[in-house]
Design a protein around this motif. Sequence first.
Motif, PDB file in Angstrom:
ATOM      1  N   SER A  87     -67.410 -16.601 -47.143  1.00 21.00           N
ATOM      2  CA  SER A  87     -66.516 -16.839 -46.018  1.00 21.00           C
ATOM      3  C   SER A  87     -65.804 -18.165 -46.126  1.00 21.00           C
ATOM      4  O   SER A  87     -64.655 -18.294 -45.737  1.00 21.00           O
TER       5      SER A  87
ATOM      6  N   ALA B 199     -69.145 -11.052 -43.146  1.00 21.17           N
ATOM      7  CA  ALA B 199     -67.981 -11.898 -43.403  1.00 21.17           C
ATOM      8  C   ALA B 199     -66.741 -11.188 -42.848  1.00 21.17           C
ATOM      9  O   ALA B 199     -66.854 -10.136 -42.252  1.00 21.17           O
ATOM     10  N   ALA B 200     -65.567 -11.756 -43.061  1.00 19.99           N
ATOM     11  CA  ALA B 200     -64.344 -11.217 -42.458  1.00 19.99           C
ATOM     12  C   ALA B 200     -64.205  -9.714 -42.698  1.00 19.99           C
ATOM     13  O   ALA B 200     -64.410  -9.219 -43.780  1.00 19.99           O
TER      14      ALA B 200
END
Lengths: 314, 292, 329
Positions: A199, B5-6
């Motif tokens: 991330s 995560a995204a």
Amino acid sequence: MSDTWRYVGTRLLHAIPVVFGVTVATFLLLHLIPGDPARQLVGLHASPAAVATVNRRLGLDGSLLSQFRDFLSRLLHGDTGTSFFYGVSTRSLIVSRLPVTAALVALAALFCVVITLPLAIIAAVQKDRLTDHAIRVIPLVGLGMPAFWIGILFILIFSVKLPWFPVGGWGISYSDHLRALILPALTAALGIIPLLIRSLRAGALDVFNADFIATARAKGLREGRVLFLHVTRNALIPTVALLGLNIAYLIGSTVIVERVFDLNGLGSLLLEAVGNRDFPVVEGVTLVFAVAVVLVNLGTDLVTAQLDPRIRLR
Amino acid sequence: MKLPAATPSAQPIAESAGRHRSIARRAFGSRTFVAGLCIVGCITMLAVLAPVISRYGPNQQNPFHTLEGPSAAHWLGTDDLGRDVWSRVLYAGRTDLFIGFAAVLFPLIFGTLLGIMVGYFGGRFDTFTMRLVDVIIAFPFFVLVIALVFIIGPGIRGIFIAIALTDWVVYTRIIRSQTLVVRELDWVAAARAGGLSHARVLRRHILPNTIPQAIVYVMSDIVYVLLAVVTLGYLGLGIQPPTPDWGSMISEGQSFLTTNLWLSTIPGVPIVLIGLGLSLCADGLTDVLRPP
Amino acid sequence: MKPPALELRELAVEFGQGPGRFRAVEDVSVSVADGGTLGLVGESGCGKSITLRAVMGLLPSGAQVASGRLLAGGSELPLAGKGVRAARRRRVAMVFQDPSSGLNPVMRVGAQVAEAPRTVLGLSARRARDRALELLAMCGVPDPKRRAGAFPHQLSGGTRQRVMIAIALSSEPRILLCDEPTTALDVTIQAQILRLLQDLRERMGLTIVFVTHNLAVVGELCDELAVMYAGRVVETGATRQVLDRPRHPYTLGLLRSAVDLDAPVSEPQPIPGVLPDPLHRPAGCAFHPRCWLATPDCTVTDVRLEDVGAGRQSACLNHQHLADATRHG
């Protein structure tokens, strides 16, 4: 300055109902789920009278509401029950084991930041080149690695083959403690570092390409200073924020790490209690863990606000 | 609970399932996805064919050949009870992978449906559910699972129930946010204005647009569930002996770390490889689903 | 005669690689006299910002200088390679377009202005701080002492841009490059910033290169103009002359499409057509598809900037036609 205090106050206020919710949830979890802890304690063939006695001792008789009332009133007096196995109050057990786990989590969190941030920035600076690709492999391979397996590998390499660290245990002096904590903390940190790197690489790239970095370069600053002061300082904010989101998992993994490295913390207390069918201790430790997560999240929120003036100042 | 995560953003779609076929086609065009699929496929195949390819039973003890190193007779050596490690690794794969793939089904289905409902209808139902989600997420994942297993009892049943009770929350969150976005799109309003019932809108418009996100997450989730299974096995709270399990194999081997290190290290390798394969699949799918 | 403060010769900047490679800037040559102000105007996408960034040595990743030379006060400045930034230290500074993203959000503005004096000029911490306050005051920041302790998000847009200018001046440059510094601001603030730049130029003897798409702005501030289209310079000359009597149809088109508040009420006329795709430039003059003056030779000749007398240059084959027309119109 008063702005900051106001922010702190707001966050604290928000944390209270969550703590309450978590308390209720712990209670419901342990009292509501089908399964008979009393019977498991005395054995499948015990008489109903024996089971009833145990139920009374565990506080599992009576209606759910009365159980909850007792639970809450005990809690407010700081009493989390008495250990079945040890016979002492669970609070004393928890307090004696807390420092180890707290130190473990703190060191692991530090490792997370110290390892992830530089790697993310390097990946951003070296975008699409070999170093970047190498760093991007870490999340792929690391996400599937069980924490206990990593721990065992560490023990194998750094304690068995190379006598750098103790195989386990806590040691006597403070420096012993520190040495004993390094491998476990690293193991716990590696549980979430792959996720953080994945991330954060995007976040670091955003900072690296930001306009104000061009301004800094245009001023004539050397690239090293630009990277160190301006890029790192700004990339630190999403790092800590991301750590905060995942710290619950980190705290939970202490249970496993303490078992692998034979440390006497809250995590191993939980496992012992499970093995000993020690209901009050399981209840108490679960509650402490959940509340700890809420408090640590509060802590990381405050740290993030300290790092980012846009949050704490209007 | 590990947070993902995204997540990729979805695109508004035409109504037909043709779009899903084209996603599948594009997925197979992605080298990352195919590579991941191959890795997962190979290991799964080995596990499935365990009874065929292994030369010994997983619990076949041989007291005359304990703690032996790799040899022609035993490719990965034997453990302290003389059992063939290679066979045990294969059979453990059958159990662990089966649970890993099966245990995500309930969270996937329940979490997705719940996410669509609360995202679409909102209201107090939504508020209550999200508070519940917040509380569950506040618990450290392993602490929660261990406490649940404590109550329910160890073994496969305990694992399934523990995962079912805790793992759905992330799906609900992801699907809910996606539903909130899709709900506001023009053609959804048009469909409702055209007289379509809620059920039809949900089934034919909302669901197809939100499912891809869940599918991408499920790849990572299988890894997390697998890790949970083997970790419980390591702690003695998961799959009970004598059924072989990678986690308990590693735990049993830890006492022999100084003399027979492969007993503890080898069973971790397939776990890492499955994790790698599924991560590649997830990355490949994310790239495919990203709007052009 | 003094060499020009800044002289750019035949700059070309390339983007991308392989089949997707194209030139965003081609054969751009401009020069600015010492103490003068050059305006670089054109539509978005014409390459004026890229040109400025190339001069500053701050091209974005993916872009590289394909050819060209840069001279400052007669001495050479590298356009690429290791010494790029060092060569510009204390000589050239840049003011960026968006002050809300151009300032470090976690650092107090005073510290940001004091940073160059401290590290580049080598002043002591206290002297650097004093210098920062001086600069902020010079740039018209009200109550500089208080503002210096603020973070960027606490300041208004106009103040932030003044801080950006102060930062640009903090490394004591002789040349100031301005990349559309007023575009992100309100009209009233725009006027203030322009006046500030003029003021600073007179007081400090700065040389300014000002990039903008707004013709009204250049009329006020700049001595000379260079008009760019599709990556090339199409016309240069003294500002008043270019605006009153343009010698390139594109410049005329720009003038017609701008709203002039002082002129009698008239309809702004946009230039028909669109900018050419940089990957597929038309043959000959890049403007010919949209040009009413286009003649057959415009479609094949590789037009270049040429002197057309009185210190002016034009890249139009039919510039004489324009000269005759505007003289009478």
